[in-house]
Write a protein that holds these residues in place. Structure first.
Motif, PDB file in Angstrom:
ATOM      1  N   SER A 132     -77.765  70.081 -68.850  1.00  0.00           N
ATOM      2  CA  SER A 132     -77.383  71.437 -69.286  1.00  0.00           C
ATOM      3  C   SER A 132     -75.747  71.641 -69.078  1.00  0.00           C
ATOM      4  O   SER A 132     -75.137  72.477 -69.114  1.00  0.00           O
ATOM      5  N   HIS A 133     -74.997  70.450 -69.144  1.00  0.00           N
ATOM      6  CA  HIS A 133     -73.592  70.416 -69.137  1.00  0.00           C
ATOM      7  C   HIS A 133     -73.291  69.554 -70.183  1.00  0.00           C
ATOM      8  O   HIS A 133     -73.793  68.430 -70.494  1.00  0.00           O
ATOM      9  N   THR A 134     -71.819  69.651 -70.473  1.00  0.00           N
ATOM     10  CA  THR A 134     -71.034  68.629 -71.241  1.00  0.00           C
ATOM     11  C   THR A 134     -70.860  67.308 -70.744  1.00  0.00           C
ATOM     12  O   THR A 134     -70.910  67.291 -69.345  1.00  0.00           O
ATOM     13  N   GLY A 135     -70.628  66.282 -71.518  1.00  0.00           N
ATOM     14  CA  GLY A 135     -70.274  65.034 -71.101  1.00  0.00           C
ATOM     15  C   GLY A 135     -68.879  65.075 -69.955  1.00  0.00           C
ATOM     16  O   GLY A 135     -68.967  64.423 -68.953  1.00  0.00           O
ATOM     17  N   THR A 136     -68.027  65.921 -70.232  1.00  0.00           N
ATOM     18  CA  THR A 136     -66.842  65.998 -69.563  1.00  0.00           C
ATOM     19  C   THR A 136     -67.063  66.707 -68.086  1.00  0.00           C
ATOM     20  O   THR A 136     -66.561  66.170 -67.007  1.00  0.00           O
ATOM     21  N   GLU A 137     -67.992  67.595 -68.191  1.00  0.00           N
ATOM     22  CA  GLU A 137     -68.321  68.346 -66.934  1.00  0.00           C
ATOM     23  C   GLU A 137     -69.198  67.359 -66.162  1.00  0.00           C
ATOM     24  O   GLU A 137     -69.130  67.425 -64.776  1.00  0.00           O
ATOM     25  N   LEU A 138     -69.980  66.713 -66.884  1.00  0.00           N
ATOM     26  CA  LEU A 138     -70.737  65.338 -66.023  1.00  0.00           C
ATOM     27  C   LEU A 138     -69.993  64.601 -65.435  1.00  0.00           C
ATOM     28  O   LEU A 138     -70.145  64.153 -64.280  1.00  0.00           O
ATOM     29  N   ARG A 139     -69.022  64.156 -65.978  1.00  0.00           N
ATOM     30  CA  ARG A 139     -67.904  62.938 -65.418  1.00  0.00           C
ATOM     31  C   ARG A 139     -67.481  63.667 -64.185  1.00  0.00           C
ATOM     32  O   ARG A 139     -67.188  62.965 -63.203  1.00  0.00           O
ATOM     33  N   GLN A 140     -66.758  64.812 -64.431  1.00  0.00           N
ATOM     34  CA  GLN A 140     -66.458  65.375 -62.992  1.00  0.00           C
ATOM     35  C   GLN A 140     -67.156  65.591 -62.007  1.00  0.00           C
ATOM     36  O   GLN A 140     -66.988  65.290 -60.793  1.00  0.00           O
ATOM     37  N   TRP A 141     -68.551  66.005 -62.198  1.00  0.00           N
ATOM     38  CA  TRP A 141     -69.482  66.195 -61.275  1.00  0.00           C
ATOM     39  C   TRP A 141     -69.769  64.947 -60.474  1.00  0.00           C
ATOM     40  O   TRP A 141     -70.227  64.683 -59.594  1.00  0.00           O
ATOM     41  N   LEU A 142     -69.933  63.684 -61.365  1.00  0.00           N
ATOM     42  CA  LEU A 142     -70.341  62.495 -60.755  1.00  0.00           C
ATOM     43  C   LEU A 142     -69.230  61.908 -59.899  1.00  0.00           C
ATOM     44  O   LEU A 142     -69.460  61.301 -58.987  1.00  0.00           O
ATOM     45  N   ARG A 143     -68.029  62.378 -60.245  1.00  0.00           N
ATOM     46  CA  ARG A 143     -66.921  61.993 -59.391  1.00  0.00           C
ATOM     47  C   ARG A 143     -66.907  62.529 -57.986  1.00  0.00           C
ATOM     48  O   ARG A 143     -66.651  62.209 -57.132  1.00  0.00           O
ATOM     49  N   ARG A 144     -67.156  63.810 -58.260  1.00  0.00           N
ATOM     50  CA  ARG A 144     -67.302  64.742 -57.091  1.00  0.00           C
ATOM     51  C   ARG A 144     -68.632  64.316 -56.214  1.00  0.00           C
ATOM     52  O   ARG A 144     -68.535  64.175 -54.900  1.00  0.00           O
ATOM     53  N   PHE A 145     -69.616  63.692 -56.796  1.00  0.00           N
ATOM     54  CA  PHE A 145     -70.614  63.471 -56.087  1.00  0.00           C
ATOM     55  C   PHE A 145     -70.242  61.904 -55.216  1.00  0.00           C
ATOM     56  O   PHE A 145     -70.572  62.288 -54.099  1.00  0.00           O
ATOM     57  N   VAL A 146     -69.742  61.043 -55.877  1.00  0.00           N
ATOM     58  CA  VAL A 146     -69.265  60.078 -54.883  1.00  0.00           C
ATOM     59  C   VAL A 146     -68.288  60.051 -53.849  1.00  0.00           C
ATOM     60  O   VAL A 146     -68.444  59.826 -52.679  1.00  0.00           O
ATOM     61  N   GLN A 147     -67.486  61.114 -54.233  1.00  0.00           N
ATOM     62  CA  GLN A 147     -66.291  61.438 -53.157  1.00  0.00           C
ATOM     63  C   GLN A 147     -67.301  62.181 -51.989  1.00  0.00           C
ATOM     64  O   GLN A 147     -66.652  62.242 -50.803  1.00  0.00           O
ATOM     65  N   ARG A 148     -68.181  62.824 -52.181  1.00  0.00           N
ATOM     66  CA  ARG A 148     -68.848  63.834 -51.102  1.00  0.00           C
ATOM     67  C   ARG A 148     -70.083  62.960 -50.332  1.00  0.00           C
ATOM     68  O   ARG A 148     -70.066  63.129 -49.215  1.00  0.00           O
ATOM     69  N   VAL A 149     -70.698  62.315 -51.103  1.00  0.00           N
ATOM     70  CA  VAL A 149     -71.895  61.708 -50.389  1.00  0.00           C
ATOM     71  C   VAL A 149     -71.261  60.296 -49.859  1.00  0.00           C
ATOM     72  O   VAL A 149     -71.967  59.900 -48.810  1.00  0.00           O
TER      73      VAL A 149
END
Length: 394
Positions: A132-149
């Motif tokens: 449901s999101h663009t590739g750029t938004e996904l890459r930012q989401w993935l970076r946040r995911f790693v930094q949080r979990v």
């Protein structure tokens, strides 16, 4: 008489899905060929001959597909990792719900995660976001995911990488050279913001330099001036920090409001400890993202709400648009006067997307993703107004 049917957005979506399915089918066929060749060569008695024939598998696939051996190895390794670690992501790829570029980014994230439970958590969440999101938004989401979990491990990697900071000069043709600096992101962002601000100040009537040329000349002046630079960087920089991280109860990152970079929160703390900066804190409601509990009668947001919304969203809220919020208009999601002038009804849209929305051509927007019920604190350093204000949504 022949009739024609105009293509629809659904037809476009179907075409994209078929393309993703074709990508998955191609890689699946590569895997099938490789596995068959591995099984066949396992029967070869000579270990040398077996090794030689197996080393040629990627070359053979590359000759059939027009790709290099490196490209084949990359696709096969990505497929193996995703199939083994996150089978649901692979199924979504086969079904055409996500394309190869998204699978590649997810695979790179899996490689950074060390705990099986983190990978399982990623698999349970990433498909819904990726579809449901663009590739750029996904890459930012993935970076946040790693930094949080896995914040502790991500912080260690950042500290290690920080030791590699450096400046290099590469001399090119036509009397020009490249000056490259590998710096901590918050420092690079401060430099960028200062250049952006100073290069756009009113110039002399006879100054015909472009903005890019002014930025280059400013950087040279700062680096070659005989006077020592002792003042704080004259730029507005905002980062978001989770409340538990800000309190020191958990490791974590301070993230830029446009989502382009993040640094360990401790690094920002080092900046604060110098005493040369002023911080302005805004506590944001974790559910509604409303910055202020007040509702305003007027159409235009007061200055403090406008600044808070810029720092909250970071970029234009049209899908995939990365225009910084300070260069955007503040748009009412529900048009004024029906829609109120409040934090939860307003967000930045660049002029182009604002015009498209006004003509009824932009029907939805996105917000930077963050886990539900996570308190967000926005920290701003210089030059904020010389007052300390804390807003808590009711």
């Amino acid at each position: 008489m022949a009739t024609t049917t105009a293509p629809t957005t659904q037809a476009l979506s179907d075409a994209v899905r078929r393309q993703a399915m074709a990508e998955a089918h191609t890689i699946q066929t590569m895997l099938d060929y490789r596995d068959a060749e591995m099984a066949r060569t396992a029967q070869i008695e000579s270990s040398l001959r077996r090794k030689i024939e197996r080393s040629a598998i990627a070359l053979t696939i590359g000759e059939a597909t027009g790709m290099s051996e490196a490209q084949i190895h990359l696709r096969l390794s990505i497929a193996d990792r995703v199939r083994e670690k996150t089978p649901l992501v692979w199924e979504a790829f086969v079904d055409g719900l996500i394309d190869y570029s998204r699978v590649r980014d997810i695979s790179a994230t899996i490689e950074k995660l060390h705990h099986p439970e983190s990978i399982a958590r990623l698999e349970s969440r990433v498909i819904g976001y990726a579809t449901s999101h663009t590739g750029t938004e996904l890459r930012q989401w993935l970076r946040r995911f790693v930094q949080r979990v896995e914040a502790d491990l991500a912080t260690e990697r950042a500290d290690t990488e920080r030791t590699q900071r450096r400046v290099t000069v590469t001399h090119g043709d036509d009397s020009m050279s490249w000056l490259n600096a590998y710096l901590p992101s918050h420092q690079a962002a401060a430099i960028e913001a200062r250049l952006h601000k100073d290069a756009r100040k009113p110039a002399a009537p006879d100054d015909d330099r472009t903005v890019a040329q002014r930025e280059a000349d400013l950087l040279v002046a700062w680096c070659t001036s005989s006077e020592a630079v002792t003042s704080a960087v004259d730029a507005n920089i905002a980062v978001t920090v989770a409340a538990d991280v800000l309190a020191g109860a958990a490791p974590g990152f301070a993230e830029s409001t446009d989502g382009c970079w993040a640094v360990p929160a401790r690094w920002i703390g080092e900046v604060v400890a110098t005493g040369s900066t002023f911080w302005h804190r805004i506590v944001v409601d974790p559910v509604t993202d409303d910055v202020l509990a007040h509702e305003y009668v007027g159409r235009f947001a007061p200055d403090i709400l406008a600044v808070a919304l810029q720092f909250l969203h970071g970029v234009c809220q049209a899908p995939g648009c990365m225009v910084p919020s300070e260069r955007c208009d503040l748009d009412h999601r529900i048009p004024h006067p029906v829609g109120p002038t409040t934090g939860d009804n307003m967000g930045p849209l660049c002029r182009r997307h604002h015009n498209l929305k006004g003509h009824g051509l932009l029907h939805w927007s996105t917000s930077p993703p963050r886990p539900p019920s996570e308190p967000i604190v926005i920290e701003l350093y210089p030059p904020a107004p010389p007052i300390a204000i804390e807003y808590v949504a009711a």
